[in-house]
Design a protein around this motif. Structure first.
Motif, PDB file in Angstrom:
ATOM      1  N   GLY A 132       0.829  -1.212   0.000  1.00 19.17           N
ATOM      2  CA  GLY A 132       0.000   0.000   0.000  1.00 19.17           C
ATOM      3  C   GLY A 132       0.859   1.256   0.000  1.00 19.17           C
ATOM      4  N   HIS A 133       0.336   2.328  -0.545  1.00 16.48           N
ATOM      5  CA  HIS A 133       1.077   3.584  -0.607  1.00 16.48           C
ATOM      6  C   HIS A 133       1.107   4.256   0.760  1.00 16.48           C
ATOM      7  CE1 HIS A 133       1.199   2.977  -4.808  1.00 16.48           C
ATOM      8  NE2 HIS A 133      -0.048   3.355  -5.072  1.00 16.48           N
ATOM      9  N   GLY A 134       2.210   5.025   0.986  1.00 14.36           N
ATOM     10  CA  GLY A 134       2.276   5.838   2.191  1.00 14.36           C
ATOM     11  C   GLY A 134       1.343   7.034   2.094  1.00 14.36           C
ATOM     12  N   CYS A 135       0.946   7.571   3.230  1.00 12.81           N
ATOM     13  CA  CYS A 135      -0.064   8.640   3.277  1.00 12.81           C
ATOM     14  C   CYS A 135       0.593  10.001   3.546  1.00 12.81           C
ATOM     15  CB  CYS A 135      -1.086   8.338   4.373  1.00 12.81           C
ATOM     16  SG  CYS A 135      -2.326   9.633   4.610  1.00 12.81           S
ATOM     17  N   LEU A 136       0.105  11.007   2.854  1.00 13.10           N
ATOM     18  CA  LEU A 136       0.509  12.398   3.110  1.00 13.10           C
ATOM     19  C   LEU A 136      -0.594  13.066   3.929  1.00 13.10           C
ATOM     20  CD1 LEU A 136       2.345  14.878   2.608  1.00 13.10           C
ATOM     21  CD2 LEU A 136       1.053  15.276   0.503  1.00 13.10           C
ATOM     22  N   SER A 137      -0.283  13.397   5.185  1.00  7.96           N
ATOM     23  CA  SER A 137      -1.311  13.957   6.063  1.00  7.96           C
ATOM     24  C   SER A 137      -0.654  14.802   7.147  1.00  7.96           C
ATOM     25  CB  SER A 137      -2.135  12.830   6.700  1.00  7.96           C
ATOM     26  OG  SER A 137      -3.050  13.339   7.653  1.00  7.96           O
ATOM     27  N   PHE A 138      -1.379  15.822   7.618  1.00  3.55           N
ATOM     28  CA  PHE A 138      -0.911  16.657   8.719  1.00  3.55           C
ATOM     29  C   PHE A 138      -1.982  16.704   9.799  1.00  3.55           C
ATOM     30  CE2 PHE A 138       1.505  18.079   5.092  1.00  3.55           C
ATOM     31  CZ  PHE A 138       2.773  18.208   5.601  1.00  3.55           C
ATOM     32  N   ARG A 139      -1.522  16.718  11.011  1.00  2.55           N
ATOM     33  CA  ARG A 139      -2.445  16.715  12.142  1.00  2.55           C
ATOM     34  C   ARG A 139      -3.145  18.065  12.231  1.00  2.55           C
ATOM     35  NH1 ARG A 139      -0.676  15.096  18.328  1.00  2.55           N
ATOM     36  NH2 ARG A 139      -2.799  14.904  19.197  1.00  2.55           N
ATOM     37  N   ARG A 140      -4.456  18.058  12.245  1.00  6.96           N
ATOM     38  CA  ARG A 140      -5.235  19.295  12.325  1.00  6.96           C
ATOM     39  C   ARG A 140      -6.209  19.173  13.490  1.00  6.96           C
ATOM     40  NH1 ARG A 140      -2.181  22.334   8.843  1.00  6.96           N
ATOM     41  NH2 ARG A 140      -2.101  21.382   6.762  1.00  6.96           N
ATOM     42  N   GLU A 141      -5.822  19.744  14.621  1.00  2.00           N
ATOM     43  CA  GLU A 141      -6.694  19.702  15.794  1.00  2.00           C
ATOM     44  C   GLU A 141      -6.692  21.065  16.482  1.00  2.00           C
ATOM     45  OE1 GLU A 141      -6.143  16.450  18.466  1.00  2.00           O
ATOM     46  OE2 GLU A 141      -5.528  15.066  16.878  1.00  2.00           O
ATOM     47  N   LYS A 142      -7.767  21.329  17.131  1.00  2.00           N
ATOM     48  CA  LYS A 142      -7.885  22.585  17.870  1.00  2.00           C
ATOM     49  C   LYS A 142      -6.825  22.668  18.963  1.00  2.00           C
ATOM     50  CE  LYS A 142     -11.483  25.429  20.024  1.00  2.00           C
ATOM     51  NZ  LYS A 142     -12.894  25.445  20.519  1.00  2.00           N
ATOM     52  N   LEU A 196      -3.788  22.864  18.542  1.00  2.00           N
ATOM     53  CA  LEU A 196      -2.503  22.318  18.091  1.00  2.00           C
ATOM     54  C   LEU A 196      -2.179  22.896  16.711  1.00  2.00           C
ATOM     55  CD1 LEU A 196      -2.829  18.570  19.157  1.00  2.00           C
ATOM     56  CD2 LEU A 196      -1.319  20.289  20.150  1.00  2.00           C
ATOM     57  N   PRO A 197      -1.830  24.167  16.666  1.00  2.00           N
ATOM     58  CA  PRO A 197      -1.594  24.815  15.371  1.00  2.00           C
ATOM     59  C   PRO A 197      -0.389  24.250  14.630  1.00  2.00           C
ATOM     60  CG  PRO A 197      -0.882  26.231  17.167  1.00  2.00           C
ATOM     61  CD  PRO A 197      -1.602  25.079  17.803  1.00  2.00           C
ATOM     62  N   LYS A 198       0.505  23.599  15.329  1.00  2.00           N
ATOM     63  CA  LYS A 198       1.673  22.999  14.692  1.00  2.00           C
ATOM     64  C   LYS A 198       1.689  21.482  14.952  1.00  2.00           C
ATOM     65  CE  LYS A 198       4.420  27.213  15.038  1.00  2.00           C
ATOM     66  NZ  LYS A 198       5.699  27.821  15.529  1.00  2.00           N
ATOM     67  N   GLY A 199       0.612  20.841  14.538  1.00  2.00           N
ATOM     68  CA  GLY A 199       0.468  19.413  14.821  1.00  2.00           C
ATOM     69  C   GLY A 199       1.505  18.530  14.133  1.00  2.00           C
ATOM     70  N   GLY A 200       1.955  18.963  12.981  1.00  2.00           N
ATOM     71  CA  GLY A 200       2.995  18.204  12.296  1.00  2.00           C
ATOM     72  C   GLY A 200       2.444  17.079  11.434  1.00  2.00           C
ATOM     73  N   PRO A 201       3.346  16.361  10.748  1.00  2.00           N
ATOM     74  CA  PRO A 201       2.934  15.284   9.833  1.00  2.00           C
ATOM     75  C   PRO A 201       2.439  14.052  10.595  1.00  2.00           C
ATOM     76  CG  PRO A 201       5.312  15.326  10.001  1.00  2.00           C
ATOM     77  CD  PRO A 201       4.818  16.528  10.759  1.00  2.00           C
ATOM     78  N   ASP A 202       1.388  13.425  10.075  1.00  2.00           N
ATOM     79  CA  ASP A 202       0.897  12.195  10.725  1.00  2.00           C
ATOM     80  C   ASP A 202       0.421  11.165   9.698  1.00  2.00           C
ATOM     81  OD1 ASP A 202      -1.454  13.303   9.836  1.00  2.00           O
ATOM     82  OD2 ASP A 202      -2.523  13.090  11.747  1.00  2.00           O
ATOM     83  N   GLY A 203       1.045  11.175   8.513  1.00  2.00           N
ATOM     84  CA  GLY A 203       0.687  10.184   7.490  1.00  2.00           C
ATOM     85  C   GLY A 203       1.269   8.814   7.809  1.00  2.00           C
ATOM     86  N   GLY A 204       0.428   7.785   7.798  1.00  2.00           N
ATOM     87  CA  GLY A 204       0.875   6.430   8.142  1.00  2.00           C
ATOM     88  C   GLY A 204       1.450   5.669   6.953  1.00  2.00           C
ATOM     89  N   ASP A 205       2.118   4.573   7.252  1.00  2.00           N
ATOM     90  CA  ASP A 205       2.729   3.725   6.217  1.00  2.00           C
ATOM     91  C   ASP A 205       1.692   2.792   5.599  1.00  2.00           C
ATOM     92  OD1 ASP A 205       5.069   4.902   7.057  1.00  2.00           O
ATOM     93  OD2 ASP A 205       5.697   3.176   8.276  1.00  2.00           O
ATOM     94  N   GLY A 206       1.960   2.383   4.372  1.00  2.00           N
ATOM     95  CA  GLY A 206       1.092   1.410   3.716  1.00  2.00           C
ATOM     96  C   GLY A 206       1.352  -0.010   4.210  1.00  2.00           C
ATOM     97  N   GLY A 207       0.355  -0.870   4.049  1.00  3.09           N
ATOM     98  CA  GLY A 207       0.500  -2.271   4.472  1.00  3.09           C
ATOM     99  C   GLY A 207       1.280  -3.097   3.463  1.00  3.09           C
ATOM    100  N   THR A 208       1.826  -4.193   3.920  1.00  4.24           N
ATOM    101  CA  THR A 208       2.586  -5.110   3.064  1.00  4.24           C
ATOM    102  C   THR A 208       1.634  -5.999   2.268  1.00  4.24           C
ATOM    103  OG1 THR A 208       4.393  -5.160   4.662  1.00  4.24           O
ATOM    104  CG2 THR A 208       4.319  -6.941   3.050  1.00  4.24           C
TER     105      THR A 208
END
Length: 330
Positions: free
Chosen positions: A16-26, A28-40
């Protein structure tokens, strides 16, 4: 229908492909990247199963695919791994790369497992690329492709005893008398077209497997008739039981039949002549048989011979006991 050779196309699962995602929560203006890895991706696994009799399931369904791994998701969620595909094959199965002819696997023992193709590795999410100098990476990697290819499955029967003889010599009749296998029998010349494996059971629960191999014709070692499709089933037998028609049906000479059988085995693989052998002199209820047996003994001295008649049912107990003696010596 017995199928001992077939071609298949196998494919392991892609990662599976890796995910491009950033943490967006109240808050936490600088939540940072949180994209997970793809499965085997799932693997293609062969399992040796003594309950499988031949390769027919792969002849009628030649394409098998393992499942792909799922892509990663936000909140560092790892994608699910793809399910493996498990392919049961009978003992004695060899696996060749179809194009190159290279032997890549051989399964002989029950429950033996071989990972034939590995699934693709999952891609990395952007969370894997964050550093002190790159706190908002937008980089991911795709999942890798799983292994795939065209293969040829070849079954070489595994049995304690292999019956060797010309068509109409009595192999199928003997198999019917000794085992629970039921190959076709008839009072006219024909040959079994497929190997048939049965079990000889003794009073003390001892079990010996016996293979009724398709009848040889002259030139089988050159792949005439059933050719190599017959001879490959002899290679793994511990004892060769030669069924000789002592009645000389169709004006054949028993000694010539025996010499021709040995020649075909030697031409295919000289090592076959090193295996223990036992001669079953069949059709001894016919008038000509006693005379032919005397001539046979004179020409082929020192052979281990049991006189039988599958039709009359004589000599079978003695032959059965002798088979056990020879098999237990190995």
């Amino acid at each position: 229908m017995f199928i001992d050779e077939t071609k298949v196309y196998l494919r392991a699962g892609n990662g599976g492909h890796g995910c491009l995602s950033f943490r967006r929560e109240k808050y936490l203006p600088k939540g940072g990247p949180d994209g997970g890895d793809g499965g085997t991706g799932g693997d293609v696994i062969l399992v040796c199963d003594e309950n499988e009799g031949d390769l027919r399931r792969y002849a009628f369904q030649p394409h098998w695919n393992a499942k792909n791994g799922q892509p990663g998701a936000g909140r560092n969620k790892h994608g699910a791994d793809g399910a493996d595909v498990i392919l049961p094959v009978p003992p004695g199965t060899q696996v060749f790369e179809t194009e190159s002819g290279l032997l890549v696997a051989e399964l002989l023992e029950h429950n033996e497992r071989v990972v034939l193709l590995k699934g693709g590795r999952g891609g990395l999410g952007n969370n894997q690329f964050k550093t002190s100098t790159n706190q908002a990476p937008r980089k991911t990697t795709p999942g890798k492709e799983g292994g795939r290819g065209d293969f040829t499955f070849v079954l070489k029967t595994i049995a304690d005893v292999g019956l060797v003889g010309f068509p109409n010599a009595g192999k199928s009749s003997l198999t019917n008398a000794f085992t629970n296998a039921r190959p076709k029998c008839a009072p006219y010349p024909f040959t079994t077209k497929n190997p048939s494996v049965g079990i000889i059971e003794f009073d003390d629960f001892k079990r010996i497997s016996l293979a009724d191999i398709p009848g040889l014709i002259e030139g089988a070692s050159e792949n005439r008739g059933l050719g190599h499709r017959f001879l490959k089933h002899v290679e793994r037998c511990r004892l060769l039981l030669f069924i000789i028609d002592m009645a000389g049906t169709d004006n054949r000479k028993p000694s010539d039949d025996y010499a021709a059988l040995l020649a075909e085995l030697e031409n295919f693989d000289p090592a076959l002549l090193e295996k223990p052998r036992l001669i079953a002199a069949n059709k001894m209820d016919c008038e000509e048989s006693a005379k032919n047996l005397t001539a046979f003994r004179r020409k082929h001295k020192g052979l281990d011979i049991c006189k039988i008649s599958c039709t009359a049912g004589t000599g079978l107990d003695k032959l059965k006991a002798r088979i056990r003696e020879l098999v237990e010596k190995e």
